[in-house]
Scaffold this active site. Structure first.
Site, PDB file in Angstrom:
ATOM      1  N   TRP A  20       0.823  -1.219   0.000  1.00 22.14           N
ATOM      2  CA  TRP A  20       0.000   0.000   0.000  1.00 22.14           C
ATOM      3  C   TRP A  20       0.852   1.261   0.000  1.00 22.14           C
ATOM      4  O   TRP A  20       0.316   2.359   0.020  1.00 22.14           O
ATOM      5  CB  TRP A  20      -0.958   0.010   1.185  1.00 22.14           C
ATOM      6  N   GLU A  33      -5.843   0.608   5.584  1.00 22.99           N
ATOM      7  CA  GLU A  33      -5.987   1.171   6.927  1.00 22.99           C
ATOM      8  C   GLU A  33      -7.041   0.419   7.746  1.00 22.99           C
ATOM      9  O   GLU A  33      -6.861   0.200   8.942  1.00 22.99           O
ATOM     10  CB  GLU A  33      -6.344   2.660   6.860  1.00 22.99           C
ATOM     11  N   GLN A  38      -5.762  -2.269  14.652  1.00 22.37           N
ATOM     12  CA  GLN A  38      -5.507  -3.251  15.727  1.00 22.37           C
ATOM     13  C   GLN A  38      -4.953  -4.562  15.189  1.00 22.37           C
ATOM     14  O   GLN A  38      -5.216  -5.636  15.738  1.00 22.37           O
ATOM     15  CB  GLN A  38      -6.806  -3.517  16.506  1.00 22.37           C
ATOM     16  N   GLY A  77     -10.617 -11.357  12.368  1.00 17.69           N
ATOM     17  CA  GLY A  77     -11.165 -10.788  13.604  1.00 17.69           C
ATOM     18  C   GLY A  77     -11.752  -9.402  13.437  1.00 17.69           C
ATOM     19  O   GLY A  77     -11.637  -8.791  12.372  1.00 17.69           O
ATOM     20  N   TYR A 116      -8.414   8.351  13.495  1.00 20.46           N
ATOM     21  CA  TYR A 116      -7.139   7.860  12.969  1.00 20.46           C
ATOM     22  C   TYR A 116      -7.204   7.617  11.455  1.00 20.46           C
ATOM     23  O   TYR A 116      -6.373   8.117  10.685  1.00 20.46           O
ATOM     24  CB  TYR A 116      -6.692   6.554  13.668  1.00 20.46           C
ATOM     25  N   ASP A 134      -2.133   6.759  16.446  1.00 18.90           N
ATOM     26  CA  ASP A 134      -2.411   5.342  16.673  1.00 18.90           C
ATOM     27  C   ASP A 134      -1.543   4.876  17.840  1.00 18.90           C
ATOM     28  O   ASP A 134      -0.900   5.688  18.507  1.00 18.90           O
ATOM     29  CB  ASP A 134      -2.129   4.528  15.406  1.00 18.90           C
ATOM     30  N   CYS A 195      16.960   1.983  21.911  1.00 19.41           N
ATOM     31  CA  CYS A 195      17.353   3.327  22.347  1.00 19.41           C
ATOM     32  C   CYS A 195      18.826   3.626  22.037  1.00 19.41           C
ATOM     33  O   CYS A 195      19.182   4.787  21.802  1.00 19.41           O
ATOM     34  CB  CYS A 195      17.093   3.497  23.838  1.00 19.41           C
ATOM     35  N   CYS A 198      18.930   4.919  18.563  1.00 23.04           N
ATOM     36  CA  CYS A 198      17.820   5.795  18.183  1.00 23.04           C
ATOM     37  C   CYS A 198      18.331   7.191  17.826  1.00 23.04           C
ATOM     38  O   CYS A 198      19.108   7.787  18.578  1.00 23.04           O
ATOM     39  CB  CYS A 198      16.824   5.896  19.337  1.00 23.04           C
ATOM     40  N   CYS A 204      15.499  12.505  24.115  1.00 26.17           N
ATOM     41  CA  CYS A 204      14.314  11.763  24.568  1.00 26.17           C
ATOM     42  C   CYS A 204      14.138  11.924  26.076  1.00 26.17           C
ATOM     43  O   CYS A 204      15.003  11.543  26.856  1.00 26.17           O
ATOM     44  CB  CYS A 204      14.452  10.287  24.212  1.00 26.17           C
TER      45      CYS A 204
END
Length: 346
Positions: A20, A33, A38, A77, A116, A134, A195, A198, A204
């Site tokens: 997509w 989407e 979920q 689901g 969303y 999200d 981290c 990152c 952060c």
DNA sequence: AAAGCGTGGAC
DNA sequence: TGTCCAAGCTT
């Protein structure tokens, strides 16, 4: 702006090659989407390909029956997504003359599309600067800015949406939105975030205060309901059975065998004495046998369903008019499908 | 506002 | 094994 620039740069170098992302056709973006609500990319991918193949445009989707759509959705689901997807496709074709809505507000009117999804489609397809929020965005923002508001509280939802909206790069809203989400999915992961490597680790907030593991904060979890299902798997001498369309609650509009739900596990004696059992078979000759050796436990987010599948062999009757060979054409829950796989291999 | 709605992967 | 939770929406 540094926040967005860093993430977008990271995104352009690290994004996954997803189907997509090869298109800006709003129908395909919308479809992806909805599938991904979920749902992990790995789980939804096969369904995206199936739907694109069967319904290459919104017109084919609108022309299909709900049963066809649910059958394709089987196993994924949250089946209201499929029902709403189909409903909205018909709405687009009939009311909107096949023209996909092009603004956040008009996209939001589609059933099954909330803040969303409307933001995602509007930004990716139409460059509208509406920020997506999200699960990934909650996590990235909560950690980077050290926000301790509950992400599932009214206050938190509003706060995160506003912050996300302030951070968006209005020149490239679609790329910005996808960058934050991809970053959350691949770098700022729920467990064991990277981290050390990152690109935002020097600024952060939660890393500086050693609170990465505590964020995002979520209010108490739900409690689980126990349910007890007895499926009456009719098998006539003519190899026919009975299926019923669910009319409420979980698995709405999917099919199942006649169901007797009880408040605890029951044995064969209690089953055949049950009013609904007698109503279904009244004067017919039957032989009953429990198929599964141990009660099957089907665990959902909100309930644990303890299920027994009772094979009821019986003489022919016109109320059992589903040929066993056509059972596979009906959309069913994973619980029923798991049984069918075992039953067929016997 | 809070609860209902699926399934499967990761740890 | 149990827990978390994933590109959320609806009522």
């Amino acid at each position: 702006m540094k926040f967005s620039n860093t993430l977008v740069q990271w995104y352009l170098q690290n994004k996954r090659d997803l189907p997509w992302r090869q298109t800006s056709n709003p129908y395909y973006i919308w479809l992806s989407e909805i599938i991904l609500q979920q749902t992990r990319v790995d789980q939804g991918m096969a369904y995206y390909f199936k739907f694109v193949e069967h319904f290459p445009t919104v017109f084919e989707l609108a022309s299909a029956s709900e049963e066809q759509v649910l059958k394709l959705w089987q196993g994924l689901g949250y089946y209201s997504r499929a029902r709403n997807l189909h409903f909205s496709a018909k709405y687009i074709v009939t009311t909107l003359e096949g023209k996909f809505p092009t603004t956040y507000n008009s996209i939001l009117k589609l059933k099954g599309v909330g803040d969303y999804t409307a933001s995602a489609v509007a930004s990716i397809c139409f460059n509208e600067p509406t920020a997506v929020v999200d699960g990934n965005v909650y996590r990235v923002l909560a950690r980077y800015f050290g926000i301790e508001s509950a992400i599932n509280s009214t206050k938190g939802i509003k706060q995160f949406k506003q912050l996300a909206q302030e951070l968006i790069d209005v020149k490239i809203p679609g790329t910005h939105n996808q960058a934050v989400m991809e970053f959350g999915a691949r770098m700022c992961k729920p467990q064991n975030p990277d981290c050390e490597i990152c690109p935002l680790n020097s600024s952060c907030a939660s890393l500086a205060t050693n609170k990465v593991k505590e964020l995002p904060f979520k209010e108490k979890k739900i409690k689980i309901r126990n349910r007890y299902f007895n499926y009456l798997v009719v098998h006539t001498a003519n190899d026919t059975t009975k299926l019923v369309k669910r009319e409420k609650g979980i698995w709405l509009n999917l099919y199942e065998f006649p169901l007797i739900e009880t408040s605890s596990i029951i044995d064969e004696t209690e089953l055949v004495a049950h009013q609904n059992f007698k109503k279904l078979f009244h004067s017919l000759n039957v032989s009953v046998q429990l198929f599964n050796t141990k009660v099957m436990v089907h665990k959902l987010s909100h309930q644990h369903i303890y299920t027994n599948f009772w094979i009821v062999k019986t003489e022919n009757s016109n109320q059992f008019n589903i040929d066993w060979n056509s059972v596979q054409d009906f959309p069913v829950s994973t619980l029923v499908n798991n049984f069918l796989k075992q039953y067929r291999s016997n």
